[in-house]
Design an enzyme around this catalytic site. Structure first.
Site, mmCIF file in Angstrom:
data_model
loop_
_atom_site.group_PDB
_atom_site.id
_atom_site.type_symbol
_atom_site.label_atom_id
_atom_site.label_comp_id
_atom_site.label_asym_id
_atom_site.label_seq_id
_atom_site.Cartn_x
_atom_site.Cartn_y
_atom_site.Cartn_z
ATOM 1 N N ASN A 302 0.814 -1.211 0.000
ATOM 2 C CA ASN A 302 0.000 0.000 0.000
ATOM 3 C C ASN A 302 0.854 1.271 0.000
ATOM 4 O O ASN A 302 0.332 2.372 0.185
ATOM 5 C CB ASN A 302 -0.937 0.012 1.214
ATOM 6 C CG ASN A 302 -1.996 -1.065 1.127
ATOM 7 O OD1 ASN A 302 -2.523 -1.341 0.047
ATOM 8 N ND2 ASN A 302 -2.309 -1.702 2.250
ATOM 9 N N HIS A 304 3.005 2.438 2.129
ATOM 10 C CA HIS A 304 3.339 3.132 3.377
ATOM 11 C C HIS A 304 4.153 2.186 4.257
ATOM 12 O O HIS A 304 4.170 0.974 4.043
ATOM 13 C CB HIS A 304 2.093 3.681 4.100
ATOM 14 C CG HIS A 304 1.180 2.633 4.653
ATOM 15 N ND1 HIS A 304 -0.127 2.501 4.269
ATOM 16 C CD2 HIS A 304 1.378 1.670 5.572
ATOM 17 C CE1 HIS A 304 -0.698 1.515 4.919
ATOM 18 N NE2 HIS A 304 0.195 0.992 5.719
ATOM 19 N N CYS A 339 3.947 7.581 7.294
ATOM 20 C CA CYS A 339 5.107 8.241 6.705
ATOM 21 C C CYS A 339 5.487 7.515 5.430
ATOM 22 O O CYS A 339 5.280 6.307 5.305
ATOM 23 C CB CYS A 339 6.281 8.300 7.680
ATOM 24 S SG CYS A 339 7.056 6.716 8.026
#
Length: 409
Positions: A302, A304, A339
């Site tokens: 995904n 991340h 992040c």
């Protein structure tokens, strides 16, 4: 003579005079053929081969027009060498495979879920999977690291969705979630470690899901020793949905709720919820580690950072004396934002009220943590609890007890 008689019963040998009386050349209506100076060698195997070649080259020629060499016992024997070579090859291959088989008896713990596939138990509501603790999953004190345990939790969660037939083309997303570009993200994680498994142990992980409020899902885990049934770890987490395009949180659509609600278990969290507020740390924290950044393999599908990676970053700023003398026994994490791969992070830890130089002489400790971007935005707040390591698992103590073999002279 005996061999000749036995062979003749299967391969009859014609008499040398069998061809006498037949017309030669044009006699008897036969056709005379010029074989181009080819000479026959009576009684040899090569004669038959040569005659067969001529017959193949001249298919229009009647078979009766070519005279064959007398058929004897010698030139009628088949070529057994190829058959014997094939039989020998088969027997040698079978013997090699037999010798490669491992007939040693297996320990009972090695027979539990040998392929690590996992299965659905308890009326289809609980997923169970076993994991052996491998050598590269342990730390300096020969026990599994906290990151290893967290990876086991994440793996069983995904395999639960897959085994239940709800896995779409996303990372743990159902088909309806994939249609709406939705993914699951964890917002809170609580872990309690009663005992760490060691190298060679096999752990059994059970996981199930429950509703959490109107737009959340709770997932619980229970980790046991597969051989003894002793409880090793308990964990509870809360998940919400996020749109992977806009990166914003979303409510659970009714189509998705219809997919997953039948798998919800009506039970209390396996770890009682810790409602104590996690305080925010600042630059006054005791220990700060700066310049942390994700690498490419830290990202999941995904795009991340994997939530297990955050645990490793949090412990980057933990004081070294604490890591050497104590082990993490409880952890509460609140994930506040994600992040990306270009982020730069700071890890802050605070061990207020403790003498870091004399940690080995003290008991339990509580440590506060913060993982933030270099611009100050919070990523994860956390709180960890630590207990003294058992003496029999102190790495330095163990090494001092290992006998060193004497050098040969």
């Amino acid at each position: 003579m005996v061999a000749t008689a036995a062979t003749a019963s299967f391969l009859p040998v014609p008499s040398p005079d069998a061809g006498k009386g037949k017309p030669k050349g044009g006699g008897g209506g036969g056709v005379s053929v010029n074989l181009g100076g080819l000479k026959e060698k009576q009684g040899l195997c090569g004669c038959l081969q040569t005659m067969e070649k001529v017959e193949n080259d001249l298919p229009w020629l009647p078979s009766s027009s070519i005279s064959h060499a007398p058929r004897t016992f010698i030139n009628q024997l088949p070529d057994w060498s190829m058959l014997l070579a094939a039989i020998t090859t088969v027997f040698l291959a079978a013997e090699k495979q037999w010798m490669m088989l491992d007939w040693k008896p297996r320990r009972p713990d090695m027979l539990i879920d040998p392929f690590g596939i996992g299965k659905i138990v308890q009326d289809g509501l609980v997923f169970r999977q076993n994991f052996p603790i491998r050598s590269y999953e342990i730390g300096a004190d020969k026990t599994a690291s906290i990151e290893t345990l967290m990876n086991h939790l994440q793996e069983t969660a995904l395999n639960h969705v897959k085994t239940a037939g709800l896995l779409g083309d996303g990372f743990g997303s159902t088909p309806e979630m994939c249609k709406k570009n939705l993914i699951w993200v964890v917002t809170k994680m609580q872990v309690v470690v009663d005992k760490y498994p060691t190298w060679g142990d096999v752990v059994q992980v059970d996981t199930w899901v429950s509703a959490s409020g109107k737009n959340g899902m709770r997932r619980d885990w229970l980790v046991r020793d597969a051989k003894t049934g002793e409880i090793l770890t308990r964990a509870s987490s809360v998940w919400v949905m996020m749109n992977k395009v806009t990166r914003r949180l979303s409510k659970i659509p009714e189509e998705v709720r219809a997919e997953i609600s039948s798998y919800f278990v009506d039970s209390a969290p396996v770890v009682p919820e810790d409602n104590r507020k996690l305080t925010k740390l600042d630059d006054s924290a005791n220990f700060i580690r700066t310049g942390l950044s994700p690498r490419w393999h830290d990202l999941d599908v995904n795009q991340h950072v994997n939530n297990v990676k955050y645990v490793g970053w949090i412990l980057e700023s933990a004081p070294q004396p604490l890591l050497e003398s104590h082990e993490l026994c409880a952890m509460t994490l609140e994930y506040r934002r994600e992040c990306g791969r270009n982020s730069v992070l700071d890890s802050l830890s605070d061990l207020s009220g403790a003498d870091v130089g004399n940690l080995a002489d003290d008991g339990f400790f509580e440590c506060k943590h913060l993982l933030r971007l270099d611009d100050g935005a919070e990523i994860v707040r956390g709180r960890t609890e630590w207990r003294p390591k058992p003496l029999n698992r102190n790495f330095g103590h163990v090494l001092s007890q290992v006998p060193v073999p004497a050098e040969s002279t």
